[in-house]
Design a protein around this motif. Structure first.
Motif, mmCIF file in Angstrom:
data_model
loop_
_atom_site.group_PDB
_atom_site.id
_atom_site.type_symbol
_atom_site.label_atom_id
_atom_site.label_comp_id
_atom_site.label_asym_id
_atom_site.label_seq_id
_atom_site.Cartn_x
_atom_site.Cartn_y
_atom_site.Cartn_z
ATOM 1 N N GLY A 12 0.866 -1.170 0.000
ATOM 2 C CA GLY A 12 0.000 0.000 0.000
ATOM 3 C C GLY A 12 0.900 1.215 0.000
ATOM 4 O O GLY A 12 2.016 1.155 0.523
ATOM 5 N N ASP A 13 0.450 2.327 -0.582
ATOM 6 C CA ASP A 13 1.284 3.529 -0.707
ATOM 7 C C ASP A 13 0.339 4.725 -0.704
ATOM 8 O O ASP A 13 -0.574 4.789 -1.540
ATOM 9 N N THR A 14 0.517 5.647 0.246
ATOM 10 C CA THR A 14 -0.420 6.772 0.344
ATOM 11 C C THR A 14 0.289 8.007 0.886
ATOM 12 O O THR A 14 1.277 7.882 1.616
ATOM 13 N N GLY A 18 2.981 8.475 -10.587
ATOM 14 C CA GLY A 18 2.519 7.321 -9.830
ATOM 15 C C GLY A 18 3.046 6.059 -10.495
ATOM 16 O O GLY A 18 3.757 6.121 -11.495
ATOM 17 N N HIS A 19 2.662 4.911 -9.957
ATOM 18 C CA HIS A 19 3.309 3.683 -10.406
ATOM 19 C C HIS A 19 2.454 2.455 -10.135
ATOM 20 O O HIS A 19 1.682 2.423 -9.190
ATOM 21 N N GLU A 20 2.666 1.460 -10.972
ATOM 22 C CA GLU A 20 2.070 0.156 -10.711
ATOM 23 C C GLU A 20 2.862 -0.514 -9.592
ATOM 24 O O GLU A 20 4.049 -0.231 -9.400
ATOM 25 N N LEU A 33 -2.454 0.172 -8.527
ATOM 26 C CA LEU A 33 -1.802 1.422 -8.928
ATOM 27 C C LEU A 33 -1.704 2.383 -7.755
ATOM 28 O O LEU A 33 -2.656 2.533 -6.986
ATOM 29 N N ALA A 34 -0.550 3.040 -7.636
ATOM 30 C CA ALA A 34 -0.415 4.168 -6.712
ATOM 31 C C ALA A 34 -0.492 5.423 -7.576
ATOM 32 O O ALA A 34 0.330 5.597 -8.478
ATOM 33 N N ILE A 35 -1.515 6.232 -7.339
ATOM 34 C CA ILE A 35 -1.673 7.466 -8.117
ATOM 35 C C ILE A 35 -1.284 8.625 -7.214
ATOM 36 O O ILE A 35 -1.773 8.719 -6.085
ATOM 37 N N GLU A 36 -0.364 9.486 -7.670
ATOM 38 C CA GLU A 36 0.157 10.522 -6.782
ATOM 39 C C GLU A 36 0.451 11.834 -7.489
ATOM 40 O O GLU A 36 1.585 12.101 -7.850
ATOM 41 N N PRO A 37 -0.579 12.682 -7.650
ATOM 42 C CA PRO A 37 -0.335 14.014 -8.207
ATOM 43 C C PRO A 37 0.485 14.885 -7.256
ATOM 44 O O PRO A 37 0.291 14.839 -6.041
ATOM 45 N N ALA A 91 -0.682 14.354 -3.039
ATOM 46 C CA ALA A 91 -1.751 13.507 -2.492
ATOM 47 C C ALA A 91 -1.641 12.161 -3.187
ATOM 48 O O ALA A 91 -1.360 12.106 -4.383
ATOM 49 N N GLU A 92 -1.822 11.077 -2.436
ATOM 50 C CA GLU A 92 -1.645 9.754 -3.046
ATOM 51 C C GLU A 92 -2.555 8.714 -2.409
ATOM 52 O O GLU A 92 -2.757 8.704 -1.187
ATOM 53 N N HIS A 93 -3.110 7.859 -3.254
ATOM 54 C CA HIS A 93 -3.825 6.673 -2.798
ATOM 55 C C HIS A 93 -3.413 5.480 -3.649
ATOM 56 O O HIS A 93 -2.945 5.647 -4.775
HETATM 57 CO CO CO Z 1 4.088 6.086 -4.439
#
Ligand code: CO
Length: 309
Positions: A108-110, A169-171, A200-204, A293-295
Protein backbone atom coordinates in the motif's frame (compact mmCIF):
# COMPACT_ATOMS: atom_id res chain seq x y z
CA UNK A 1 -28.60 2.69 -32.19
CA UNK A 2 -25.85 0.18 -32.39
CA UNK A 3 -24.58 -1.32 -29.20
CA UNK A 4 -20.92 -0.62 -28.82
CA UNK A 5 -19.19 -3.52 -27.14
CA UNK A 6 -16.04 -2.29 -25.54
CA UNK A 7 -13.34 -4.94 -25.65
CA UNK A 8 -11.99 -5.51 -22.19
CA UNK A 9 -8.37 -6.36 -21.61
CA UNK A 10 -7.60 -9.58 -19.79
CA UNK A 11 -7.77 -9.08 -16.03
CA UNK A 12 -4.84 -9.93 -13.85
CA UNK A 13 -5.42 -12.98 -11.68
CA UNK A 14 -5.61 -12.31 -7.97
CA UNK A 15 -6.52 -14.94 -5.38
CA UNK A 16 -8.43 -14.17 -2.20
CA UNK A 17 -5.34 -14.34 0.00
CA UNK A 18 -3.53 -11.79 -2.13
CA UNK A 19 -6.60 -9.56 -2.10
CA UNK A 20 -6.75 -9.75 1.71
CA UNK A 21 -3.06 -8.83 2.00
CA UNK A 22 -3.51 -5.89 -0.38
CA UNK A 23 -6.47 -4.66 1.67
CA UNK A 24 -4.61 -4.98 4.96
CA UNK A 25 -1.49 -3.24 3.60
CA UNK A 26 -3.73 -0.45 2.32
CA UNK A 27 -5.62 -0.08 5.59
CA UNK A 28 -2.41 0.08 7.68
CA UNK A 29 -0.89 2.62 5.28
CA UNK A 30 -3.98 4.82 5.55
CA UNK A 31 -4.06 4.57 9.35
CA UNK A 32 -0.37 5.50 9.60
CA UNK A 33 -0.95 8.48 7.29
CA UNK A 34 -3.79 9.79 9.49
CA UNK A 35 -1.75 9.19 12.65
CA UNK A 36 1.12 11.20 11.13
CA UNK A 37 -1.22 14.00 10.13
CA UNK A 38 -2.43 14.26 13.73
CA UNK A 39 1.12 14.37 15.12
CA UNK A 40 2.68 17.03 12.89
CA UNK A 41 2.85 20.35 14.71
CA UNK A 42 5.30 23.13 15.51
CA UNK A 43 8.28 21.98 17.59
CA UNK A 44 7.70 18.24 17.08
CA UNK A 45 10.69 16.23 15.79
CA UNK A 46 10.43 14.83 12.26
CA UNK A 47 12.10 11.65 13.50
CA UNK A 48 9.45 11.11 16.19
CA UNK A 49 6.61 11.41 13.66
CA UNK A 50 8.32 9.05 11.19
CA UNK A 51 8.94 6.47 13.91
CA UNK A 52 5.39 6.65 15.34
CA UNK A 53 3.95 6.11 11.87
CA UNK A 54 6.25 3.18 11.15
CA UNK A 55 5.59 1.69 14.60
CA UNK A 56 1.84 1.75 13.98
CA UNK A 57 2.28 -0.48 10.93
CA UNK A 58 4.72 -2.84 12.67
CA UNK A 59 2.54 -3.18 15.78
CA UNK A 60 -0.51 -4.11 13.71
CA UNK A 61 0.96 -7.00 11.78
CA UNK A 62 2.42 -5.19 8.78
CA UNK A 63 5.91 -4.40 7.59
CA UNK A 64 7.15 -1.26 5.89
CA UNK A 65 7.10 -0.94 2.11
CA UNK A 66 9.58 1.97 2.38
CA UNK A 67 10.76 4.46 5.04
CA UNK A 68 8.21 7.16 5.90
CA UNK A 69 8.99 10.21 3.74
CA UNK A 70 8.59 13.61 5.44
CA UNK A 71 9.52 16.08 2.73
CA UNK A 72 9.26 19.80 3.53
CA UNK A 73 8.38 22.83 1.38
CA UNK A 74 10.24 22.75 -1.98
CA UNK A 75 11.32 19.15 -1.34
CA UNK A 76 8.86 16.98 -3.23
CA UNK A 77 9.90 13.55 -2.00
CA UNK A 78 12.45 11.07 -0.70
CA UNK A 79 13.50 12.69 2.55
CA UNK A 80 13.45 10.66 5.74
CA UNK A 81 15.20 11.72 8.97
CA UNK A 82 18.28 9.87 10.18
CA UNK A 83 18.53 8.50 13.71
CA UNK A 84 20.58 11.53 14.87
CA UNK A 85 18.32 14.11 13.18
CA UNK A 86 16.98 16.53 15.81
CA UNK A 87 15.17 18.87 13.41
CA UNK A 88 11.61 19.93 14.23
CA UNK A 89 8.61 21.14 12.24
CA UNK A 90 8.37 24.95 12.07
CA UNK A 91 5.37 27.17 11.63
CA UNK A 92 4.67 27.60 7.90
CA UNK A 93 6.23 24.29 6.84
CA UNK A 94 4.42 22.43 4.09
CA UNK A 95 4.84 18.74 4.93
CA UNK A 96 4.33 15.79 2.59
CA UNK A 97 3.75 12.59 4.57
CA UNK A 98 4.25 9.57 2.32
CA UNK A 99 3.91 6.11 3.86
CA UNK A 100 3.60 2.52 2.70
CA UNK A 101 2.93 -0.79 4.40
CA UNK A 102 3.48 -4.30 3.08
CA UNK A 103 1.79 -7.53 4.10
CA UNK A 104 3.49 -10.63 2.74
CA UNK A 105 5.01 -8.45 0.02
CA UNK A 106 1.70 -6.91 -1.05
CA UNK A 107 1.89 -3.14 -0.91
CA UNK A 108 0.00 0.00 0.00
CA UNK A 109 1.28 3.53 -0.71
CA UNK A 110 -0.42 6.77 0.34
CA UNK A 111 0.43 10.42 0.96
CA UNK A 112 -1.06 13.67 2.14
CA UNK A 113 0.12 17.23 2.69
CA UNK A 114 -0.28 19.29 5.86
CA UNK A 115 0.65 22.84 6.71
CA UNK A 116 2.16 23.58 10.13
CA UNK A 117 0.37 26.37 12.02
CA UNK A 118 -0.51 28.59 9.01
CA UNK A 119 -3.10 28.54 6.24
CA UNK A 120 -1.08 29.95 3.35
CA UNK A 121 -1.02 26.86 1.18
CA UNK A 122 -4.54 25.44 1.37
CA UNK A 123 -5.26 26.04 -2.37
CA UNK A 124 -2.03 24.22 -3.28
CA UNK A 125 -2.93 21.30 -0.99
CA UNK A 126 -6.45 21.18 -2.45
CA UNK A 127 -5.06 21.20 -6.01
CA UNK A 128 -3.26 17.87 -5.45
CA UNK A 129 -6.20 16.36 -3.52
CA UNK A 130 -8.75 17.30 -6.18
CA UNK A 131 -6.57 15.98 -9.02
CA UNK A 132 -6.18 12.71 -7.11
CA UNK A 133 -9.94 12.32 -6.66
CA UNK A 134 -10.57 12.83 -10.39
CA UNK A 135 -7.77 10.44 -11.35
CA UNK A 136 -9.13 7.74 -9.02
CA UNK A 137 -12.55 8.05 -10.65
CA UNK A 138 -10.90 7.64 -14.07
CA UNK A 139 -8.70 4.67 -13.17
CA UNK A 140 -10.76 1.84 -14.63
CA UNK A 141 -10.11 -1.19 -16.76
CA UNK A 142 -9.28 -0.04 -20.31
CA UNK A 143 -8.43 3.61 -19.56
CA UNK A 144 -4.97 4.68 -20.79
CA UNK A 145 -2.29 6.10 -18.51
CA UNK A 146 -2.06 9.19 -20.74
CA UNK A 147 -5.77 9.84 -20.21
CA UNK A 148 -5.40 9.63 -16.42
CA UNK A 149 -2.37 11.94 -16.62
CA UNK A 150 -4.37 14.43 -18.69
CA UNK A 151 -7.07 14.57 -16.04
CA UNK A 152 -4.45 15.31 -13.35
CA UNK A 153 -2.79 17.96 -15.52
CA UNK A 154 -5.99 19.81 -16.42
CA UNK A 155 -7.29 19.69 -12.88
CA UNK A 156 -4.12 21.17 -11.37
CA UNK A 157 -3.68 23.79 -14.11
CA UNK A 158 -7.29 24.94 -13.64
CA UNK A 159 -6.31 26.04 -10.11
CA UNK A 160 -3.41 28.17 -11.39
CA UNK A 161 -0.68 25.73 -10.27
CA UNK A 162 1.48 23.28 -12.22
CA UNK A 163 1.71 19.52 -11.98
CA UNK A 164 5.21 18.16 -11.37
CA UNK A 165 5.68 16.39 -14.67
CA UNK A 166 8.81 14.38 -13.94
CA UNK A 167 7.26 12.61 -10.97
CA UNK A 168 4.63 9.95 -11.48
CA UNK A 169 2.52 7.32 -9.83
CA UNK A 170 3.31 3.68 -10.41
CA UNK A 171 2.07 0.16 -10.71
CA UNK A 172 2.91 -2.10 -7.76
CA UNK A 173 3.51 -5.83 -7.71
CA UNK A 174 4.48 -8.17 -4.95
CA UNK A 175 7.74 -6.92 -3.34
CA UNK A 176 8.03 -4.44 -6.21
CA UNK A 177 7.17 -0.84 -5.40
CA UNK A 178 7.80 0.60 -8.86
CA UNK A 179 6.72 -2.18 -11.18
CA UNK A 180 6.68 -1.43 -14.89
CA UNK A 181 3.84 0.96 -15.54
CA UNK A 182 3.93 4.60 -14.49
CA UNK A 183 0.91 6.86 -13.98
CA UNK A 184 1.97 10.28 -15.30
CA UNK A 185 0.86 13.63 -13.87
CA UNK A 186 0.29 15.04 -17.39
CA UNK A 187 -0.88 13.60 -20.68
CA UNK A 188 2.34 12.04 -21.94
CA UNK A 189 0.47 10.21 -24.68
CA UNK A 190 0.97 6.80 -23.02
CA UNK A 191 -1.51 4.33 -24.50
CA UNK A 192 -0.88 1.55 -21.97
CA UNK A 193 -4.17 0.78 -20.30
CA UNK A 194 -5.18 0.09 -16.73
CA UNK A 195 -6.28 -3.54 -16.29
CA UNK A 196 -8.60 -5.19 -13.84
CA UNK A 197 -6.81 -6.23 -10.60
CA UNK A 198 -3.86 -3.99 -11.38
CA UNK A 199 -2.60 -2.24 -8.25
CA UNK A 200 -1.80 1.42 -8.93
CA UNK A 201 -0.42 4.17 -6.71
CA UNK A 202 -1.67 7.47 -8.12
CA UNK A 203 0.16 10.52 -6.78
CA UNK A 204 -0.34 14.01 -8.21
CA UNK A 205 2.17 16.67 -7.12
CA UNK A 206 1.22 20.36 -7.51
CA UNK A 207 3.56 23.35 -7.31
CA UNK A 208 3.75 27.12 -7.68
CA UNK A 209 7.24 26.62 -9.17
CA UNK A 210 8.35 25.33 -12.57
CA UNK A 211 6.68 21.94 -12.42
CA UNK A 212 9.86 19.87 -12.44
CA UNK A 213 12.02 18.37 -9.75
CA UNK A 214 15.75 17.84 -9.77
CA UNK A 215 18.08 15.71 -7.65
CA UNK A 216 19.13 17.43 -4.46
CA UNK A 217 21.81 16.11 -2.20
CA UNK A 218 22.21 12.37 -1.95
CA UNK A 219 19.50 11.10 0.32
CA UNK A 220 19.33 8.72 3.24
CA UNK A 221 16.95 6.24 1.64
CA UNK A 222 18.65 3.26 0.01
CA UNK A 223 17.95 0.09 -1.90
CA UNK A 224 19.94 -3.00 -2.77
CA UNK A 225 21.38 -2.66 -6.25
CA UNK A 226 23.32 -5.88 -6.81
CA UNK A 227 24.53 -8.90 -4.93
CA UNK A 228 28.24 -9.30 -4.40
CA UNK A 229 30.46 -10.56 -1.64
CA UNK A 230 32.41 -7.81 0.12
CA UNK A 231 35.96 -8.09 1.44
CA UNK A 232 35.24 -6.00 4.52
CA UNK A 233 33.71 -8.51 6.93
CA UNK A 234 31.62 -6.05 8.93
CA UNK A 235 30.27 -4.41 5.80
CA UNK A 236 29.43 -7.82 4.38
CA UNK A 237 27.68 -8.83 7.60
CA UNK A 238 25.47 -5.73 7.45
CA UNK A 239 24.84 -6.32 3.73
CA UNK A 240 23.62 -9.88 4.36
CA UNK A 241 21.21 -8.61 7.04
CA UNK A 242 19.96 -5.81 4.78
CA UNK A 243 19.16 -8.26 1.96
CA UNK A 244 17.35 -10.54 4.39
CA UNK A 245 15.33 -7.78 6.10
CA UNK A 246 14.50 -5.38 3.28
CA UNK A 247 14.78 -7.62 0.17
CA UNK A 248 14.14 -5.45 -2.88
CA UNK A 249 12.34 -2.63 -1.04
CA UNK A 250 13.75 0.78 -0.01
CA UNK A 251 15.26 1.16 3.48
CA UNK A 252 17.02 3.84 5.53
CA UNK A 253 19.82 4.43 7.99
CA UNK A 254 17.44 4.56 10.96
CA UNK A 255 16.42 0.95 10.30
CA UNK A 256 20.01 -0.26 9.92
CA UNK A 257 20.81 0.90 13.46
CA UNK A 258 18.78 -2.08 14.63
CA UNK A 259 20.81 -4.45 12.46
CA UNK A 260 24.31 -3.23 13.33
CA UNK A 261 25.61 -0.88 16.06
CA UNK A 262 27.87 1.00 13.64
CA UNK A 263 25.73 1.10 10.54
CA UNK A 264 26.27 4.68 9.28
CA UNK A 265 29.92 4.32 8.09
CA UNK A 266 29.23 0.78 6.86
CA UNK A 267 26.35 2.05 4.73
CA UNK A 268 28.68 4.60 3.13
CA UNK A 269 31.09 1.72 2.50
CA UNK A 270 28.34 -0.37 0.83
CA UNK A 271 27.40 2.63 -1.30
CA UNK A 272 31.02 3.15 -2.40
CA UNK A 273 31.19 -0.50 -3.43
CA UNK A 274 28.10 -0.07 -5.58
CA UNK A 275 25.95 -2.76 -3.94
CA UNK A 276 23.38 -0.26 -2.63
CA UNK A 277 22.19 3.00 -4.18
CA UNK A 278 20.61 6.08 -2.62
CA UNK A 279 17.51 7.95 -3.64
CA UNK A 280 18.45 11.63 -3.86
CA UNK A 281 16.06 14.08 -2.21
CA UNK A 282 13.90 15.57 -4.99
CA UNK A 283 13.71 19.39 -5.02
CA UNK A 284 11.50 21.65 -7.12
CA UNK A 285 13.67 23.28 -9.82
CA UNK A 286 12.63 26.88 -9.01
CA UNK A 287 12.30 26.21 -5.27
CA UNK A 288 8.52 26.26 -5.63
CA UNK A 289 6.38 24.91 -2.81
CA UNK A 290 5.11 21.37 -3.52
CA UNK A 291 1.99 19.51 -2.39
CA UNK A 292 1.24 15.82 -2.90
CA UNK A 293 -1.75 13.51 -2.49
CA UNK A 294 -1.65 9.75 -3.05
CA UNK A 295 -3.83 6.67 -2.80
CA UNK A 296 -3.48 3.06 -3.86
CA UNK A 297 -6.28 1.69 -6.04
CA UNK A 298 -7.08 -1.86 -7.06
CA UNK A 299 -8.41 -1.38 -10.56
CA UNK A 300 -11.76 -2.97 -11.32
CA UNK A 301 -14.19 -3.22 -14.20
CA UNK A 302 -15.97 0.01 -13.52
CA UNK A 303 -15.07 1.63 -10.20
CA UNK A 304 -11.90 0.49 -8.49
CA UNK A 305 -11.26 -0.14 -4.81
CA UNK A 306 -9.22 2.51 -2.98
CA UNK A 307 -7.28 0.42 -0.47
CA UNK A 308 -5.66 3.30 1.46
CA UNK A 309 -8.80 5.39 2.04
CO1 CO B 1 4.09 6.09 -4.44
Amino acid sequence: MALFLKRRSKMYLLDENARDCIRKAGRLSGEARELGRSLVSEGVKLRDVAEEMEMHILEHGGKLAFPVNLSLNDMAAHFTPNSNDESVFRSGDLVKLDVGAQVDGYLGDTATTVEVGTRNWQPLIQAAERALQLALEMAQDGVSMGTIGGVVERSIKSTGFRPVTNLSGHEMKRYNLHAGLSVPNYDDGALTKAKGNMLLAIEPFATNGQGQVTNGKSGNIYRVLRDRQLKDQEADRLFQLIKQEFTTLPFCERWCDRLHPDSAPLLRNLHRHGVISTYPVLIECKQGMVSQAEHTILVGNGGGEITTA
